[in-house]
Enzyme design. Structure first.
Site, PDB file in Angstrom:
ATOM      1  N   LYS A   1       0.852  -1.178   0.000  1.00 26.82           N
ATOM      2  CA  LYS A   1       0.000   0.000   0.000  1.00 26.82           C
ATOM      3  C   LYS A   1       0.894   1.236   0.000  1.00 26.82           C
ATOM      4  O   LYS A   1       1.937   1.257   0.675  1.00 26.82           O
ATOM      5  CB  LYS A   1      -0.895  -0.023   1.242  1.00 26.82           C
ATOM      6  CG  LYS A   1      -1.910   1.093   1.335  1.00 26.82           C
ATOM      7  CD  LYS A   1      -2.805   0.892   2.549  1.00 26.82           C
ATOM      8  CE  LYS A   1      -3.797   2.011   2.737  1.00 26.82           C
ATOM      9  NZ  LYS A   1      -4.680   1.799   3.915  1.00 26.82           N
TER      10      LYS A   1
ATOM     11  N   SER B   1      -9.194   3.145   3.032  1.00 29.47           N
ATOM     12  CA  SER B   1      -8.145   3.726   2.216  1.00 29.47           C
ATOM     13  C   SER B   1      -7.300   2.691   1.468  1.00 29.47           C
ATOM     14  O   SER B   1      -6.446   3.064   0.664  1.00 29.47           O
ATOM     15  CB  SER B   1      -7.216   4.573   3.097  1.00 29.47           C
ATOM     16  OG  SER B   1      -6.569   3.767   4.057  1.00 29.47           O
TER      17      SER B   1
ATOM     18  N   SER C   1     -10.281   0.849   6.977  1.00 28.57           N
ATOM     19  CA  SER C   1      -9.622   0.986   5.677  1.00 28.57           C
ATOM     20  C   SER C   1      -9.268  -0.316   4.984  1.00 28.57           C
ATOM     21  O   SER C   1      -8.893  -0.303   3.804  1.00 28.57           O
ATOM     22  CB  SER C   1      -8.349   1.830   5.826  1.00 28.57           C
ATOM     23  OG  SER C   1      -8.685   3.178   6.050  1.00 28.57           O
TER      24      SER C   1
END
Length: 475
Positions: A77, A152, A176
């Site tokens: 990520k 996210s 997230s």
């Protein structure tokens, strides 16, 4: 014969172990798929093709096959630092940042024998629950590209759902991992605070953000989570004195066996109910009802429950979220102008907070943690909707008004942040496909250290509903 990406991550690992695939072949296969599809989907912000192929050859030649993720591709990520690879945090402010050292989670996944293919898309500094930044193209939902992927860890979810990766690590500070997993029809698991040594949450403000897996199946999620917990086998090295209780046996066994009968709570209340209008869409209710019916048919006990209203939660959580943005490295007016309006609003609010206000908010959330765990302690797990609405269209969120934007995020995903505050594990399961072809999921919240129970329950539901065979149009 099935293409490699059509296999589960566990099946791909078995093919690697048996010599039916090599790490280089599997890496090349996924890189080709990424190069063909990423422009339309926005899953990756950086693809490190040369480094990935070199890493795959290194794994073949130098890493023992006993490594938990031997030869399996993944991606970092874009909030995680990988030495020598641009890390932009979804922000124009960080467009030129290239770290010299890697984060602990990146090191752990490398130690487990994985092969990183690049960086997945994330919103600015991971703050929103949707992945649509001004720095990158939006992460688009593989089930319908007009819809967002959540956030996210939105890029990670898109990559896994579109079969551009077997699975992916994410981070979860308010939902997230679970929000994009639900939006994209995946299994997403937020571990207990302290469970993953390299991304424990203990060193984060309020203890909110932890690392965990996104995957197509429950067993795949367990495979990646085991590697995050114990990269080299044996007892995990932990940099903190505090850690979650729990059996240190591999979680994959629980996910594969799917055994046990449990007492489940069923809940549609959230910590936000007194401060925002939370309306449960018919599709969210249908997903919850389906999960309840299937768990009842499998012999589990079910009982409706509800949270006691607590007016302290919403203002305290907003304070922590704003305070978390205060340390973003934007000091000059020029740097602040590079931030998006929502981030600037959060930074401004966070930097205006007094120490007393922050201390009171932390105390309120600590009290909420004790209350939340106590209220749900009679259950082995508690079932809630994953999201209150179907996936939101790209561009749905207010780009300018921070207060309005925050309210939209709460209305979409009211059931996730309270789990982070309580430090509990939770898993999202993609139980339903709507008439319009969109995924809808449910969330199971576990006891501290109760990941094995969540994986057992998820495996049982997966066997009954077989969501792993659903393929989005963009895969």
């Amino acid at each position: 014969m099935a293409e490699p990406h059509e296999l589960t991550a566990l099946e791909q690992w078995q093919a690697l172990q048996h010599g039916e695939l090599s790490p280089s072949e599997l890496t090349g296969h996924y890189l080709a798929r990424i190069h063909a599809a990423n422009a339309a989907l926005g899953a990756f912000v950086t693809v490190t093709s040369d480094a990935a192929l070199a890493r795959a050859r290194f794994v073949e030649e130098q890493v023992p096959r006993t490594a938990p993720l031997w030869g399996l591709p993944f991606a970092d990520k874009d909030l995680q630092l990988r030495a020598g690879v641009p890390t932009r945090f979804g922000s124009r402010l960080m467009r030129d940042f290239v770290p010299a050292e890697s984060d602990d989670l990146v090191v752990a996944l490398d130690a487990a024998g994985g092969v990183s293919l690049g960086k997945t898309n994330t919103p600015e500094f991971g703050l929103p629950s949707y992945t649509e930044s001004l720095a990158e193209a939006p992460a688009r939902n593989p089930w319908n590209r007009d819809l967002g992927a959540g956030g996210s860890s939105g890029g990670a979810a898109v990559a896994v759902a579109a079969r551009l990766l077997p699975f992916a690590p994410g981070s979860d500070g308010g939902g997230s991992i679970r929000i994009p997993a639900a939006a994209c029809g995946l299994v997403g698991l937020k571990p207990s605070r302290g469970r993953v040594p390299a991304a424990s949450g203990i060193d984060r403000l309020g203890g909110l953000s932890v690392g965990g897996p996104l995957a197509r199946t429950v067993a795949d999620a367990a495979l990646l989570l085991d590697a995050m917990i114990t990269p080299r086998g044996g007892h995990p090295l932990h940099p903190f004195a505090l850690r979650a209780p729990g059996d240190e046996a591999p979680l994959l066994a629980a996910a594969v066996r799917g055994e046990g009968r449990f007492q489940l709570g069923v809940m549609t209340t959230s910590a936000w109910d007194d401060d925002y209008p939370i309306d449960l869409a018919p599709e969210a209710r249908a997903a919850l009802d389906l999960a309840v019916a299937e768990f009842a048919a499998a012999g589990h006990g079910l009982e409706e429950t509800a949270l006691t209203p607590d007016e302290s939660y919403a203002p305290a959580f907003r304070t922590i979220w704003q305070a978390g943005a205060a340390s973003i490295p934007a000091e000059t007016e020029e740097e602040l102008r590079l931030l998006e309006p929502l981030t600037r609003w959060l930074v401004g609010r966070g930097r205006a907070l007094s120490a007393r206000t922050l201390a009171e908010a932390l105390a309120a959330l600590a009290a909420y943690e004790r209350s939340f765990i106590g209220q749900l302690s009679r259950f082995d797990a508690v079932l809630t909707p994953a999201l209150a609405m179907i996936p939101r269209p790209v561009g749905w969120y207010d780009p300018e008004d921070g207060e309005a934007n925050f309210a939209q995020q709460v209305r979409y995903t009211p059931f996730t942040s309270m789990v982070n505050v309580a430090g509990l594990p939770a898993i999202v399961l993609p139980v339903l496909q709507t008439e319009g072809g969109l995924p809808m999921g449910v969330q199971l919240i576990g006891r501290p250290g109760g990941e094995a129970t969540l994986l057992s329950l998820g495996a049982q539901l997966e066997r009954r509903l077989r969501w792993q065979h659903r393929v989005p149009p963009e895969a």
